[in-house]
Design an enzyme around this catalytic site. Structure first.
Site, PDB file in Angstrom:
ATOM      1  CB  THR A  68       2.366   0.398  -4.770  1.00 34.35           C
ATOM      2  OG1 THR A  68       2.262   1.598  -3.998  1.00 34.35           O
ATOM      3  CG2 THR A  68       1.307  -0.561  -4.259  1.00 34.35           C
ATOM      4  CG  ASN A  69       7.884   1.847  -2.147  1.00 35.55           C
ATOM      5  OD1 ASN A  69       8.735   1.397  -1.389  1.00 35.55           O
ATOM      6  ND2 ASN A  69       8.076   1.884  -3.461  1.00 35.55           N
ATOM      7  CB  CYS A 182       7.451   6.288  -5.268  1.00 40.33           C
ATOM      8  SG  CYS A 182       6.122   6.241  -6.493  1.00 40.33           S
ATOM      9  CD  GLU A 184       4.265   4.466  -9.928  1.00 39.18           C
ATOM     10  OE1 GLU A 184       3.561   3.532 -10.333  1.00 39.18           O
ATOM     11  OE2 GLU A 184       4.417   4.737  -8.726  1.00 39.18           O
TER      12      GLU A 184
END
Length: 218
Positions: A68-69, A182, A184
């Site tokens: 995850t960022n 991100c 996602e």
């Protein structure tokens, strides 16, 4: 899922045959993490990440990636808590951007990633990049779509159009490329949707992890 898929595809590409990655995964409850993020309880979130990293090290991991960022906000604390390397997602992304001779990039991500210095500052100070982000209203749109749709597996064509309009605004600000900051966002936006280079942090990070683990000479 994407990290696991990309990592194993990369190992097979590098080693051939039926090879796959030797890997450990520690998955947290994202609802708990999301609540800590939005309550500003970053010290408690860091504790979750540190405990996770230490369990991976104890399990025999040689290198860690945080998938995850946003949670790279506490990457320094995690690095200090283990004796094995942590591969920073911004570094994997910036190395590719610098290699492509791009100087000015747009950044999309959670509000935390777009607005705080832990990510932008690393791109600017360690890699000499100029970073532009959407205006305040558009940052809210990007953030809300991530948490209310993409993190829940909801793919909405209207949201995709809004993202593309925001990318166009970054281009008008001089962005030569855009970072999907991100993990996602890659579910919604791909290179085929854009006329400028798109840097998918999910893929770049996962592939960098394999290349680090296997070494250049493998």
């Amino acid at each position: 899922m994407l990290y696991y898929q990309i990592i194993n595809e990369r190992v097979k590409e590098r080693k051939g045959g039926h090879h796959s990655a030797k890997s450990l995964m520690y998955s947290v409850d994202f609802q708990e993490v999301k609540d800590l993020q939005h309550q500003g309880k970053w010290a408690e979130a860091a504790k979750v990440m540190i405990e996770s990293a230490q369990k991976l090290e104890a399990g025999g991991a040689d290198v860690i990636v945080i998938c995850t960022n946003t949670m790279h906000k506490m990457a320094p604390e995690v690095m200090d808590s283990v004796s094995i390397p942590l591969l920073h997602i911004a570094d994997a992304t910036a190395n590719k951007i610098v290699g492509d001779k791009i100087k000015k990039v747009g950044l999309l991500g959670t509000a935390f990633t777009m607005e705080q210095e832990f990510y932008k500052g690393r791109l600017i100070n360690q890699f000499g990049l100029e970073v532009v982000v959407p205006d305040e209203a558009d940052r809210a749109v990007v953030h809300d779509i991530i948490y209310h749709e993409l993190c829940l597996g909801i793919i909405n064509e209207d949201s995709k159009k809004r993202y593309l309009d925001i990318i166009d605004s970054l281009i008008r600000k001089g962005a030569e490329a855009v970072i999907l900051g991100c993990t996602e966002i890659t579910l919604l936006i791909s290179q085929e949707d854009c006329n400028i280079p798109i840097y998918d942090t999910t893929r770049l990070h996962a592939e960098a992890a394999v290349d680090f683990a296997l070494g250049d000479a493998e």
